[in-house]
Design a protein around this motif. Structure first.
Motif, PDB file in Angstrom:
ATOM      1  N   LYS A  76       0.803  -1.218   0.000  1.00  0.00           N
ATOM      2  CA  LYS A  76       0.000   0.000   0.000  1.00  0.00           C
ATOM      3  C   LYS A  76       0.836   1.267   0.000  1.00  0.00           C
ATOM      4  CE  LYS A  76      -4.203  -1.854   1.969  1.00  0.00           C
ATOM      5  NZ  LYS A  76      -4.860  -2.137   3.241  1.00  0.00           N
ATOM      6  N   VAL A  77       2.109   1.129  -0.357  1.00  0.00           N
ATOM      7  CA  VAL A  77       2.966   2.314  -0.389  1.00  0.00           C
ATOM      8  C   VAL A  77       2.567   3.185  -1.571  1.00  0.00           C
ATOM      9  CG1 VAL A  77       5.333   3.091  -0.697  1.00  0.00           C
ATOM     10  CG2 VAL A  77       4.858   1.132   0.751  1.00  0.00           C
ATOM     11  N   GLY A  78       2.430   4.475  -1.308  1.00  0.00           N
ATOM     12  CA  GLY A  78       2.051   5.397  -2.372  1.00  0.00           C
ATOM     13  C   GLY A  78       3.116   6.463  -2.566  1.00  0.00           C
ATOM     14  N   ALA A  79       3.232   6.955  -3.786  1.00  0.00           N
ATOM     15  CA  ALA A  79       4.202   8.017  -4.047  1.00  0.00           C
ATOM     16  C   ALA A  79       3.596   9.004  -5.017  1.00  0.00           C
ATOM     17  CB  ALA A  79       5.486   7.439  -4.622  1.00  0.00           C
ATOM     18  N   GLU A  80       3.832  10.292  -4.770  1.00  0.00           N
ATOM     19  CA  GLU A  80       3.358  11.287  -5.718  1.00  0.00           C
ATOM     20  C   GLU A  80       4.390  12.402  -5.817  1.00  0.00           C
ATOM     21  OE1 GLU A  80      -0.342  12.941  -4.321  1.00  0.00           O
ATOM     22  OE2 GLU A  80       0.764  14.440  -3.184  1.00  0.00           O
ATOM     23  N   ILE A  81       4.407  13.027  -6.976  1.00  0.00           N
ATOM     24  CA  ILE A  81       5.337  14.128  -7.168  1.00  0.00           C
ATOM     25  C   ILE A  81       4.534  15.344  -7.606  1.00  0.00           C
ATOM     26  CG2 ILE A  81       5.971  13.512  -9.557  1.00  0.00           C
ATOM     27  CD1 ILE A  81       8.908  14.185  -8.580  1.00  0.00           C
ATOM     28  N   LYS A  82       4.801  16.448  -6.919  1.00  0.00           N
ATOM     29  CA  LYS A  82       4.040  17.663  -7.201  1.00  0.00           C
ATOM     30  C   LYS A  82       4.998  18.838  -7.149  1.00  0.00           C
ATOM     31  CE  LYS A  82       0.231  20.363  -5.556  1.00  0.00           C
ATOM     32  NZ  LYS A  82      -0.050  21.068  -4.331  1.00  0.00           N
ATOM     33  N   SER A  83       5.013  19.614  -8.168  1.00  0.00           N
ATOM     34  CA  SER A  83       5.926  20.762  -8.270  1.00  0.00           C
ATOM     35  C   SER A  83       7.362  20.375  -7.935  1.00  0.00           C
ATOM     36  CB  SER A  83       5.495  21.907  -7.345  1.00  0.00           C
ATOM     37  OG  SER A  83       4.149  22.190  -7.507  1.00  0.00           O
ATOM     38  N   GLY A  84       7.771  19.201  -8.335  1.00  0.00           N
ATOM     39  CA  GLY A  84       9.153  18.803  -8.090  1.00  0.00           C
ATOM     40  C   GLY A  84       9.433  18.288  -6.686  1.00  0.00           C
ATOM     41  N   VAL A  85       8.378  18.067  -5.889  1.00  0.00           N
ATOM     42  CA  VAL A  85       8.579  17.517  -4.550  1.00  0.00           C
ATOM     43  C   VAL A  85       7.937  16.132  -4.483  1.00  0.00           C
ATOM     44  CG1 VAL A  85       8.156  17.811  -2.083  1.00  0.00           C
ATOM     45  CG2 VAL A  85       8.635  19.791  -3.503  1.00  0.00           C
ATOM     46  N   LEU A  86       8.753  15.165  -4.139  1.00  0.00           N
ATOM     47  CA  LEU A  86       8.277  13.786  -4.053  1.00  0.00           C
ATOM     48  C   LEU A  86       7.810  13.496  -2.633  1.00  0.00           C
ATOM     49  CD1 LEU A  86       8.228  10.808  -5.324  1.00  0.00           C
ATOM     50  CD2 LEU A  86      10.478  10.567  -4.314  1.00  0.00           C
ATOM     51  N   THR A  87       6.633  12.899  -2.522  1.00  0.00           N
ATOM     52  CA  THR A  87       6.140  12.473  -1.211  1.00  0.00           C
ATOM     53  C   THR A  87       5.818  10.984  -1.287  1.00  0.00           C
ATOM     54  OG1 THR A  87       5.156  14.644  -0.873  1.00  0.00           O
ATOM     55  CG2 THR A  87       4.432  12.890   0.593  1.00  0.00           C
ATOM     56  N   ILE A  88       6.428  10.230  -0.403  1.00  0.00           N
ATOM     57  CA  ILE A  88       6.158   8.802  -0.348  1.00  0.00           C
ATOM     58  C   ILE A  88       5.425   8.526   0.960  1.00  0.00           C
ATOM     59  CG2 ILE A  88       7.162   6.478  -0.440  1.00  0.00           C
ATOM     60  CD1 ILE A  88       9.666   7.764  -1.666  1.00  0.00           C
ATOM     61  N   THR A  89       4.327   7.815   0.868  1.00  0.00           N
ATOM     62  CA  THR A  89       3.551   7.467   2.059  1.00  0.00           C
ATOM     63  C   THR A  89       3.662   5.960   2.275  1.00  0.00           C
ATOM     64  OG1 THR A  89       2.041   9.246   1.503  1.00  0.00           O
ATOM     65  CG2 THR A  89       1.296   7.668   3.150  1.00  0.00           C
ATOM     66  N   LEU A  90       4.181   5.582   3.432  1.00  0.00           N
ATOM     67  CA  LEU A  90       4.365   4.166   3.724  1.00  0.00           C
ATOM     68  C   LEU A  90       3.477   3.787   4.904  1.00  0.00           C
ATOM     69  CD1 LEU A  90       7.830   5.292   3.602  1.00  0.00           C
ATOM     70  CD2 LEU A  90       7.607   3.112   2.479  1.00  0.00           C
ATOM     71  N   PRO A  91       2.382   3.070   4.656  1.00  0.00           N
ATOM     72  CA  PRO A  91       1.519   2.685   5.769  1.00  0.00           C
ATOM     73  C   PRO A  91       2.235   1.673   6.671  1.00  0.00           C
ATOM     74  CG  PRO A  91       0.452   2.340   3.634  1.00  0.00           C
ATOM     75  CD  PRO A  91       1.893   2.565   3.370  1.00  0.00           C
ATOM     76  N   LYS A  92       2.094   1.875   7.954  1.00  0.00           N
ATOM     77  CA  LYS A  92       2.717   0.942   8.891  1.00  0.00           C
ATOM     78  C   LYS A  92       2.015  -0.410   8.821  1.00  0.00           C
ATOM     79  CE  LYS A  92       3.967   4.511  12.196  1.00  0.00           C
ATOM     80  NZ  LYS A  92       3.865   5.003  13.575  1.00  0.00           N
ATOM     81  N   ALA A  93       2.792  -1.436   8.980  1.00  0.00           N
ATOM     82  CA  ALA A  93       2.187  -2.757   9.086  1.00  0.00           C
ATOM     83  C   ALA A  93       1.384  -2.799  10.383  1.00  0.00           C
ATOM     84  CB  ALA A  93       3.273  -3.821   9.093  1.00  0.00           C
ATOM     85  N   ASP A  94       0.363  -3.639  10.401  1.00  0.00           N
ATOM     86  CA  ASP A  94      -0.534  -3.645  11.558  1.00  0.00           C
ATOM     87  C   ASP A  94       0.201  -3.822  12.872  1.00  0.00           C
ATOM     88  OD1 ASP A  94      -2.792  -3.091  10.173  1.00  0.00           O
ATOM     89  OD2 ASP A  94      -3.312  -5.200   9.810  1.00  0.00           O
TER      90      ASP A  94
END
Lengths: 130, 150
Positions: free
Chosen positions: B120-138
């Motif tokens: 469920k890891v997500g990544a997005e790039i906006k205006s040259g800034v990368l944000t990665i969201t890593l959900p914690k395992a339960d």
């Protein structure tokens, strides 16, 4: 010219005149190159949206001021290698620029400004009549 | 490859302990002298990491880098970011007044402080800034403990 490697150091503005906001202000890295027709300026300003960017040409000083929303990441910071802050940089430009035709484009955190030279400033070949 | 340790999973490594001590000393030194500078920089891109109850967030400034030139890999205990920043070659007959923007390949690895849900890891790039969201395992999420009155 030799190619430049990647660096992470953000240069903070050393003489911050009279900023009324809090937080650091950085000098963006730029490339500036000139051809016979125009001057091109490219600046790295990650995190800036179009509406938060001001480009001002006053007399012969070109100023870029870019605001960065400082909310940063959600949650509690646990590791930090860089800071969020605005970008500001000024350039003195000789008055050979056709000020009415300046174009700017912002894409992927990179600003590109094209400053066409005025007709009078372009190099001209003089025909010699025999 | 530049390696960034947020936490060490087991902590048996002598070299690591030395590293940790030194970091600790640096931090002490910095806090004593009131330095506001961010942590030592381990390479490009610079990373900021934060967490809340559910996710770990990683931020990186990658201006002018095409999405297809970035590769992000996650395994159970580390995050790898690699890619290349390309700068279009200007024509030959130009004169450079400034050339400060760098180009080249980059690669960073972060050891994650806890297991994440890799699917469920997500990544997005906006205006040259990368944000990665890593959900914690339960098992890494905070558990509320009910206190019984006896």
């Amino acid at each position: 010219m030799a190619e430049k490697g990647l660096t992470v150091d953000k240069k903070e503005v050393q003489n911050p005149q009279e900023f009324t906001q809090e937080g650091p202000v950085f000098t963006p890295n730029v490339d500036i190159y000139e051809t016979e027709e125009q001057l091109t300026l490219i600046a790295d300003i990650p995190g800036v949206n179009k509406e938060d960017l001001e480009i001002d040409l006053n007399e012969n000083t070109l100023t870029i001021y870019a605001r960065v929303k400082k909310e940063g990441l959600p949650g509690t910071p646990i590791y930090k290698e860089y800071e969020y802050g605005d970008y500001k940089r000024s350039f003195t430009i000789s008055n050979v620029i056709d000020q009415g035709k300046i174009e700017a484009e912002l894409k992927n955190g990179v600003l590109r400004i094209v400053l066409p030279k005025a007709e009078t400033a372009k190099p001209r070949k003089i025909e010699i009549r025999s | 490859m530049p390696l960034t340790r947020l936490f060490h999973p087991t902590g048996y490594n002598r070299v690591y302990h030395y590293d940790l001590l030194q970091n600790e000393m640096n931090r002490l030194f910095d806090s004593f002298f009131g330095s506001q500078t961010p942590a030592r920089r381990a390479g490009f891109p610079a990373l900021n990491v934060s967490q809340d109850n559910d996710n770990l967030y990683v931020n990186a400034e990658l201006p002018g880098i095409d999405v297809k030139d970035i590769e992000i890999n996650v395994d159970s205990d580390s995050l790898h970011i690699k890619g290349e920043r390309k700068i279009a070659e200007a024509d030959k007959n130009v004169r450079y007044h400034r050339q400060e923007r760098g180009s080249g390949q980059f690669s960073r690895t972060i050891h994650l402080p806890f297991p994440v849900n890799t699917e469920k890891v997500g990544a997005e790039i906006k205006s040259g800034v990368l944000t990665i969201t890593l959900p914690k395992a339960d098992e890494a999420k905070p558990q509320k403990i009910n206190i019984k009155t006896v």
